[in-house]
Scaffold this active site. Structure first.
Site, PDB file in Angstrom:
ATOM      1  N   HIS B  94       0.864  -1.184   0.000  1.00 57.22           N
ATOM      2  CA  HIS B  94       0.000   0.000   0.000  1.00 57.22           C
ATOM      3  C   HIS B  94       0.893   1.225   0.000  1.00 57.22           C
ATOM      4  CE1 HIS B  94      -2.934   2.987   0.949  1.00 57.22           C
ATOM      5  NE2 HIS B  94      -2.522   3.160   2.175  1.00 57.22           N
ATOM      6  N   HIS B  96       0.895   5.822  -0.953  1.00 54.84           N
ATOM      7  CA  HIS B  96       0.141   7.029  -1.305  1.00 54.84           C
ATOM      8  C   HIS B  96       0.803   7.688  -2.519  1.00 54.84           C
ATOM      9  CE1 HIS B  96      -2.531   7.530   2.341  1.00 54.84           C
ATOM     10  NE2 HIS B  96      -1.773   6.525   2.684  1.00 54.84           N
ATOM     11  N   ASP B 119       0.860  -4.646 -20.223  1.00 51.27           N
ATOM     12  CA  ASP B 119       1.862  -5.668 -19.926  1.00 51.27           C
ATOM     13  C   ASP B 119       1.731  -6.199 -18.506  1.00 51.27           C
ATOM     14  OD1 ASP B 119       3.362  -6.166 -22.242  1.00 51.27           O
ATOM     15  OD2 ASP B 119       4.433  -4.277 -22.038  1.00 51.27           O
ATOM     16  N   HIS B 170      -8.911   7.412  -1.086  1.00 52.27           N
ATOM     17  CA  HIS B 170      -7.795   6.930  -0.291  1.00 52.27           C
ATOM     18  C   HIS B 170      -6.540   6.723  -1.169  1.00 52.27           C
ATOM     19  CE1 HIS B 170      -5.576   5.184   2.851  1.00 52.27           C
ATOM     20  NE2 HIS B 170      -5.883   3.922   2.661  1.00 52.27           N
ATOM     21  N   TYR B 228       8.272 -14.099 -23.484  1.00 53.39           N
ATOM     22  CA  TYR B 228       9.082 -12.956 -23.065  1.00 53.39           C
ATOM     23  C   TYR B 228      10.147 -13.391 -22.063  1.00 53.39           C
ATOM     24  CZ  TYR B 228      10.359  -8.458 -21.147  1.00 53.39           C
ATOM     25  OH  TYR B 228      11.065  -7.365 -20.721  1.00 53.39           O
TER      26      TYR B 228
END
Lengths: 242, 242, 242, 242
Positions: B94, B96, B119, B170, B228
């Site tokens: 998480h 910001h 991608d 948020h 790839y």
């Protein structure tokens, strides 16, 4: 085999993160030896900090690996196609630099709005159309080269005069006489995209520079009447404005 | 206890400032040992420069601290909820990061407008609705996990195919098979938000990439036909484009 | 010859990359010795990392090279014209800094919208008109100087009070009593362009600061009633706000 | 005299360039010793690289210099006024950080559009009106403090709950219990301005967070029911989100 060219291609690849043109491994540079008909390209998905000159892969103009332990960049068929159709270019670079990608996602040309652009690109940098479903499913990377070449042909643009392109929904390719010069052009493309984005937000007036300004800036640095720089080795590399 | 996982989670947390994804201490990473049913998470509010691997906190799937002297991240109930409902994921992050937060504040999905996005994310990154007053007052962090899982269920999105989300008002959460890969996805999310922001300012035309381009880019790197990278350790980490 | 001035001009040039004002070699700084009627300028197209104080070129006020092995900047005729017509200035800088170029490409003045601008520029920074085809073909760099001086004369602006200009389709020039101060002004110009760009996107209301605020900030630092700084050497350089 | 406070104020000032909050010398930080009724502030116009803790100036609450060889910041009367009227604050910072200045130039509040903002500011950060001609000519810096305090009084905002302000046409001030915390708040202000700018460009929908979200985030970290961080020294500084 081609040790000098490998060193050159390695160094050009290492410039990409230094010039803020790539995130993670999202870029690749190649350069060609026209006499031998072979080009050298970055291996696929190797982080820059781990890469060595000897990791570079040698590929022929049919796209076949001639030397190298690693897989070449998955974009190799695009490079192959461009070398086969743009006969004068010596180096190619592909990045996902964010300002250029923003124009590619919007399917817009990067307009020539200032001398910063015109010193390197003799006109707008074209945005080639998105690949069709058939083109994607049949041969994605090769057809990426094809839409680029087709767009230059359709518009009658000289790839030496406008050494870069956007592919819609994808991103930029740039090229030049050498790998190093291709990287230089990729950086100018990104700066020019940043400037033109802001110009387009500031005004709805026409902002294309006129043809005579394009002529002035292009011929100031190209051809027999060029008068920019030192005409010697010291100023050869990256000496576009001052 | 889980010393290797602590080291991994510590290193993934330390990548956040290096990748410009956090200001001050505004980010947290965790990773789970599915066999033991325990996850390791960053402590709450400790500056990155002071953090050590041994500061990491071990938590069980009821959200109870099993080992550690420091309080775990205050977002721990969100991580717990996600591990309990997205059974295949191994790491969560998480942040910001400002471009992603801008879309979350605008309550908008991050549209898939280019291959840079495609991608990594097999479609738009959804923006989950803002929590209601009741959800906030009852169990804020747990309900943050709940709105995420509910939104994926409601839209029928596979969390392995779209390994990130925004929560309205948020910010972003990203995940992946490991802590390191979750951080990688969080960075792609931020770059993709930056590109899509500029794309949306450049044009009002439709800019979503078509389904067949999503398919091409996703299956180029995932599943049995992926082609790839090097299929070896050297290219495993962070080798998404070239 | 003029060794101190060469050192000063060299150092001012080296500040351009440090202050993020140039990409590659896209900038040049000069400074004049008014008693001798000679100025010192960066050579054309030499990369910053290779440049030495002894590479600086000495030029007279007819634009003729008096000393130096390298070609002077191709923008030398612009500098010459400005020194001949703005009699009080001691140093000049030209860059392609991207925020300022964006306004130049949009052919817009940089409006004085805040004290950050007003502390250095006593009013809007004017955007001089684009050169005509005739002006470009006859004497491009000299006429670049001419459109600048003509625009200041036409609007009745004192070049000491507004020490910078944009040239339409091209970019910024800044100046000051010394090379160092000219570079300072070039940086303020770039920051002011960045701020005014965002201000213009946020609102369509009038945002010019009033004349009495311009007066306050200008006379706080200029003239006999100035009260900013230490009035000693320690604070002389770059001490505009605090 | 007040050697510890001088060290603290010096360190807080040195954080401004490190956090990208200032160009050149354009910022100042002070902190107060409430028992002695004296505050310590940066000298006027001294470059950061030359500054020493002993250069800090001691000023009393009438704005008179009590100790120090250098002139205090020319913004000292603003600091004095704020310390006299916001009785609970311990440190003040003023910068010209560009995102915050852009809102100040547009005379707009920075709206609370996300938890990044709400974790530090309990509501919009107000933009105080521009000073009148009379206010500017009579006592510019003191009246800058006055318009701030008047605006907080007029709107009934608690300066501890919203520890920052914009002054129209000028820029941001932030404060906090200490100099260090004031600098922290100045950085959050800049990040929040950046996010809200982009949010306002993405959508014309209402984007203010609701009151109950403001309550949740504010009381998660403030007052007797706070549960964020470690409640010990290690997490005290700069531990706002995780």
């Amino acid at each position: 085999m081609l040790e000098d060219l490998k060193q050159e291609v390695y160094e050009a690849n290492m410039k990409l993160p230094k010039l803020d043109l790539v995130t993670f491994t999202w870029g690749n540079v190649s350069a060609i030896d026209r006499d031998k008909g072979l080009f050298v390209i970055k291996p696929s998905g190797v982080p820059y900090e781990d890469m060595k000159p000897s990791d570079m892969v040698v590929v022929d103009l049919d796209g076949k690996v001639v030397e190298g332990d690693l897989n070449p960049s998955s974009d190799t068929p695009t490079h192959t196609y461009l070398y086969n159709h743009f006969k004068t270019i010596g180096g190619i670079v592909h990045t996902h630099s964010p300002w250029a990608v923003s124009f590619a996602a919007a399917k817009m040309d990067i307009p020539a709005t200032s001398t910063t652009h015109a010193d390197t690109f003799y006109g707008d940098v074209p945005c080639a159309p998105a690949l069709t479903q058939k083109q994607i499913e049949e041969a994605y990377e090769l057809n990426t080269g094809k839409v680029i070449v087709d767009e230059f042909n359709r518009r009658g643009i000289d790839p030496d005069a406008v050494p870069a392109v956007l592919v819609s929904q994808h991103g930029p390719f740039a090229w030049g006489p050498t790998a190093d010069k291709a990287v230089y052009n990729a950086k100018v493309l990104e700066v020019s995209a940043e400037i033109s984005y802001h110009t387009l937000q500031l005004t709805r007036d026409e902002t294309h520079v006129p043809q005579y300004l394009l002529d002035k800036h292009y011929y100031r640095k190209h051809g027999k009447n060029a008068y920019y720089g030192q005409n010697n080795a010291k100023s050869k590399s990256h000496a576009e404005h001052e």
